[in-house]
Design a protein around this motif. Structure first.
Motif, PDB file in Angstrom:
ATOM      1  N   ARG A   1       0.936  -1.240   0.004  1.00  0.00           N
ATOM      2  CA  ARG A   1       0.148   0.132   0.146  1.00  0.00           C
ATOM      3  C   ARG A   1       0.916   1.360  -0.082  1.00  0.00           C
ATOM      4  NH1 ARG A   1      -3.902   1.959   5.018  1.00  0.00           N
ATOM      5  NH2 ARG A   1      -4.983   3.374   3.542  1.00  0.00           N
ATOM      6  N   MET A   2       0.569   2.234  -1.065  1.00  0.00           N
ATOM      7  CA  MET A   2       1.264   3.474  -0.875  1.00  0.00           C
ATOM      8  C   MET A   2       0.228   4.713  -0.775  1.00  0.00           C
ATOM      9  SD  MET A   2       4.257   3.383  -3.818  1.00  0.00           S
ATOM     10  CE  MET A   2       3.123   2.635  -5.084  1.00  0.00           C
ATOM     11  N   ILE A   3       0.683   5.650   0.166  1.00  0.00           N
ATOM     12  CA  ILE A   3      -0.233   6.595   0.531  1.00  0.00           C
ATOM     13  C   ILE A   3       0.564   7.846   0.047  1.00  0.00           C
ATOM     14  CG2 ILE A   3      -1.477   7.997   2.111  1.00  0.00           C
ATOM     15  CD1 ILE A   3      -1.819   5.373   3.617  1.00  0.00           C
ATOM     16  N   VAL A   4       0.073   8.990  -0.727  1.00  0.00           N
ATOM     17  CA  VAL A   4       0.638  10.124  -1.019  1.00  0.00           C
ATOM     18  C   VAL A   4       0.061  11.267  -0.312  1.00  0.00           C
ATOM     19  CG1 VAL A   4      -0.650  10.348  -3.081  1.00  0.00           C
ATOM     20  CG2 VAL A   4       1.536  11.692  -3.235  1.00  0.00           C
ATOM     21  N   ASN A   5       0.698  12.408  -0.034  1.00  0.00           N
ATOM     22  CA  ASN A   5       0.308  13.504   0.465  1.00  0.00           C
ATOM     23  C   ASN A   5       0.913  14.770   0.166  1.00  0.00           C
ATOM     24  OD1 ASN A   5      -1.437  15.375   2.130  1.00  0.00           O
ATOM     25  ND2 ASN A   5      -0.107  14.802   4.051  1.00  0.00           N
ATOM     26  N   ASP A   6       0.566  15.621  -0.398  1.00  0.00           N
ATOM     27  CA  ASP A   6       1.077  17.016  -0.738  1.00  0.00           C
ATOM     28  C   ASP A   6       1.526  17.921   0.503  1.00  0.00           C
ATOM     29  OD1 ASP A   6       1.334  18.935  -3.168  1.00  0.00           O
ATOM     30  OD2 ASP A   6       0.536  20.188  -1.736  1.00  0.00           O
TER      31      ASP A   6
ATOM     32  N   ASN B   1       2.969  24.027  -6.981  1.00  0.00           N
ATOM     33  CA  ASN B   1       2.193  23.782  -8.078  1.00  0.00           C
ATOM     34  C   ASN B   1       1.155  22.509  -7.821  1.00  0.00           C
ATOM     35  OD1 ASN B   1       3.075  25.513 -10.085  1.00  0.00           O
ATOM     36  ND2 ASN B   1       5.030  24.344  -9.899  1.00  0.00           N
ATOM     37  N   GLY B   2       1.068  21.909  -6.714  1.00  0.00           N
ATOM     38  CA  GLY B   2       0.083  21.037  -6.246  1.00  0.00           C
ATOM     39  C   GLY B   2       0.671  19.636  -6.767  1.00  0.00           C
ATOM     40  N   THR B   3      -0.164  18.453  -5.942  1.00  0.00           N
ATOM     41  CA  THR B   3      -0.077  17.293  -6.372  1.00  0.00           C
ATOM     42  C   THR B   3      -1.411  16.659  -6.915  1.00  0.00           C
ATOM     43  OG1 THR B   3       1.686  16.908  -4.878  1.00  0.00           O
ATOM     44  CG2 THR B   3       0.693  14.991  -5.616  1.00  0.00           C
ATOM     45  N   ARG B   4      -1.651  16.028  -7.834  1.00  0.00           N
ATOM     46  CA  ARG B   4      -2.858  15.560  -8.521  1.00  0.00           C
ATOM     47  C   ARG B   4      -2.931  14.132  -8.709  1.00  0.00           C
ATOM     48  NH1 ARG B   4      -1.121  19.493 -11.570  1.00  0.00           N
ATOM     49  NH2 ARG B   4      -0.724  18.306 -13.414  1.00  0.00           N
ATOM     50  N   LEU B   5      -3.938  13.353  -8.578  1.00  0.00           N
ATOM     51  CA  LEU B   5      -4.332  11.951  -8.719  1.00  0.00           C
ATOM     52  C   LEU B   5      -5.341  11.779  -9.862  1.00  0.00           C
ATOM     53  CD1 LEU B   5      -3.501   9.102  -8.072  1.00  0.00           C
ATOM     54  CD2 LEU B   5      -5.429   9.236  -6.288  1.00  0.00           C
TER      55      LEU B   5
ATOM     56  N   PHE C   1       3.402  15.177  -9.909  1.00  0.00           N
ATOM     57  CA  PHE C   1       3.835  16.216  -8.918  1.00  0.00           C
ATOM     58  C   PHE C   1       4.347  17.578  -9.785  1.00  0.00           C
ATOM     59  CE2 PHE C   1       4.972  11.948  -7.670  1.00  0.00           C
ATOM     60  CZ  PHE C   1       4.493  11.882  -6.503  1.00  0.00           C
ATOM     61  N   GLY C   2       3.571  18.668  -9.652  1.00  0.00           N
ATOM     62  CA  GLY C   2       3.767  19.762 -10.234  1.00  0.00           C
ATOM     63  C   GLY C   2       3.391  19.323 -11.924  1.00  0.00           C
ATOM     64  N   THR C   3       4.325  19.255 -12.894  1.00  0.00           N
ATOM     65  CA  THR C   3       4.120  18.788 -14.157  1.00  0.00           C
ATOM     66  C   THR C   3       4.670  17.419 -14.410  1.00  0.00           C
ATOM     67  OG1 THR C   3       5.986  20.036 -15.005  1.00  0.00           O
ATOM     68  CG2 THR C   3       3.795  21.305 -14.919  1.00  0.00           C
ATOM     69  N   VAL C   4       5.203  16.804 -13.220  1.00  0.00           N
ATOM     70  CA  VAL C   4       5.794  15.323 -13.594  1.00  0.00           C
ATOM     71  C   VAL C   4       4.737  14.299 -13.204  1.00  0.00           C
ATOM     72  CG1 VAL C   4       7.711  13.869 -13.089  1.00  0.00           C
ATOM     73  CG2 VAL C   4       8.115  16.168 -13.179  1.00  0.00           C
ATOM     74  N   ALA C   5       4.464  13.804 -14.185  1.00  0.00           N
ATOM     75  CA  ALA C   5       3.442  12.653 -14.138  1.00  0.00           C
ATOM     76  C   ALA C   5       4.176  11.241 -13.937  1.00  0.00           C
ATOM     77  CB  ALA C   5       2.519  12.563 -15.283  1.00  0.00           C
ATOM     78  N   ALA C   6       3.739  10.392 -13.015  1.00  0.00           N
ATOM     79  CA  ALA C   6       4.281   9.242 -12.797  1.00  0.00           C
ATOM     80  C   ALA C   6       3.223   8.167 -12.687  1.00  0.00           C
ATOM     81  CB  ALA C   6       5.333   9.372 -11.341  1.00  0.00           C
ATOM     82  N   TYR C   7       3.442   6.982 -13.365  1.00  0.00           N
ATOM     83  CA  TYR C   7       2.412   5.957 -13.269  1.00  0.00           C
ATOM     84  C   TYR C   7       2.498   4.772 -12.170  1.00  0.00           C
ATOM     85  CZ  TYR C   7      -0.151   1.683 -15.329  1.00  0.00           C
ATOM     86  OH  TYR C   7      -0.766   0.775 -15.381  1.00  0.00           O
ATOM     87  N   VAL C   8       1.716   4.397 -11.677  1.00  0.00           N
ATOM     88  CA  VAL C   8       1.679   3.609 -10.302  1.00  0.00           C
ATOM     89  C   VAL C   8       1.783   2.187 -11.018  1.00  0.00           C
ATOM     90  CG1 VAL C   8       0.923   2.947  -8.020  1.00  0.00           C
ATOM     91  CG2 VAL C   8       0.515   5.453  -8.789  1.00  0.00           C
ATOM     92  N   ASN C   9       2.956   1.512 -10.734  1.00  0.00           N
ATOM     93  CA  ASN C   9       3.043  -0.005 -11.394  1.00  0.00           C
ATOM     94  C   ASN C   9       2.333  -0.664 -10.356  1.00  0.00           C
ATOM     95  OD1 ASN C   9       5.212   1.066 -13.058  1.00  0.00           O
ATOM     96  ND2 ASN C   9       6.582   0.901 -11.444  1.00  0.00           N
ATOM     97  N   SER C  10       2.042  -2.078 -10.878  1.00  0.00           N
ATOM     98  CA  SER C  10       1.453  -2.940 -10.192  1.00  0.00           C
ATOM     99  C   SER C  10       2.075  -3.379  -8.805  1.00  0.00           C
ATOM    100  CB  SER C  10       1.213  -4.143 -10.768  1.00  0.00           C
ATOM    101  OG  SER C  10       2.417  -4.915 -11.224  1.00  0.00           O
ATOM    102  N   SER C  11       1.228  -3.756  -7.748  1.00  0.00           N
ATOM    103  CA  SER C  11       1.822  -3.922  -6.366  1.00  0.00           C
ATOM    104  C   SER C  11       2.715  -5.102  -6.493  1.00  0.00           C
ATOM    105  CB  SER C  11       0.546  -4.179  -5.566  1.00  0.00           C
ATOM    106  OG  SER C  11      -0.276  -5.421  -6.055  1.00  0.00           O
ATOM    107  N   GLY C  12       3.453  -5.268  -5.156  1.00  0.00           N
ATOM    108  CA  GLY C  12       4.490  -6.185  -5.245  1.00  0.00           C
ATOM    109  C   GLY C  12       5.731  -5.618  -5.326  1.00  0.00           C
TER     110      GLY C  12
END
Length: 260
Positions: free
Chosen positions: A51-56, A61-65, A84-95
């Motif tokens: 489990r991963m939890i993100v918090n700004d 420039n904010g954080t968006r999901l 994160f701002g303008t940097v978008a990251a894809y959440v990989n599958s768990s494990g």
């Protein structure tokens, strides 16, 4: 997590080991992203098992999901896109995280070769709190800048009010003294007119008299100035009190000891 935008960072893998990690552009971040739209300490990611939890962290420039701004701790799921701002990251599958494809840069720099780190006797929890402590230092400095600005404004209001009071009082006093001098000669003229059997002229309120519009304007300036400098003084005292209590007031997060 794998960065998918902007193009110059696309394919970068952000390794998220267990625990809390600070993401940002600055040297105090645990996971650094070299992009001008990312704040020095932008957000946190807590990994607890799969489990991963993100918090700004109040970034510029904010954080968006998935395109929606987050305003508190938010759980990430496989397939989500966190920005994160303008940097978008894809959440990989768990494990367990696997190495990225060839030519992929892992953006979580380790210790510099031959570098020396003297941390002394510290527990794992203390080391994990280094990033938090740096964030609280930034919070404290930002608070002090706000208080200093408020104190400067209070001083300005105080001195403006005091100047209004002095100018108004001196101006009105000058008209009063002048009127008192003219009153004696006016009284003598009235007495001579009575002695001669005539009707004395009634004194009027001229522009230069103690009750004329000009003198009353000075009176109102002094009257209003008293309230202005009093308000400035109160603001000044409040700001000074906030500065004195910056390191003792328990309402501030940096004066609260973290649980270890």
């Amino acid at each position: 997590m794998t960065i998918v935008d902007p193009p110059n960072l696309t394919g970068t893998v952000l390794q998220i080991p267990p625990g809390r990690h600070y993401i940002g552009r600055g040297p105090d971040a645990d996971i650094r992203i070299d992009d001008t739209h990312v704040s020095a300490l932008h957000a946190t990611i807590d990994r607890q098992g799969d489990r991963m939890i993100v918090n700004d962290l109040g970034s510029s420039n904010g954080t968006r999901l998935d395109g929606r701004p987050i305003d508190g701790p938010t759980t990430l799921h496989p397939g989500d896109t966190v920005t994160f701002g303008t940097v978008a990251a894809y959440v990989n599958s768990s494990g367990p995280l696997r190495p990225g494809p060839p030519n992929t840069t892992v953006w979580n720099p380790g210790p510099v070769p031959n570098a020396r780190f003297d941390l002394g006797d510290q527990s794992a929890n203390m080391i994990n709190n280094v990033g938090r402590d740096q964030y609280l230092v930034h919070q404290r400095e930002s608070f002090l800048r706000e208080v200093v600005a408020a104190r400067t404004k209070a001083r300005f209001v105080f001195w403006i009010g005091l100047a209004m009071t002095v100018v108004g009082a001196v101006g009105y006093a000058a008209f009063v003294l002048r009127a008192m001098g003219e009153f004696g000669s006016t009284f003598d003229d009235m007495q001579r007119s009575i002695d001669a059997g005539g009707v004395p002229d009634q004194p009027g309120f001229s522009l230069g008299s103690a009750f004329g519009p000009v003198s009353l304007s000075f009176f109102m300036i002094a009257f209003i100035g008293q309230f202005v400098w009093l308000i400035g003084l109160i603001m000044w005292i409040i700001a000074a009190g906030r500065v004195r209590k910056v390191d003792t007031d328990p309402r501030h997060a940096w004066n609260t000891q973290p649980q270890r």
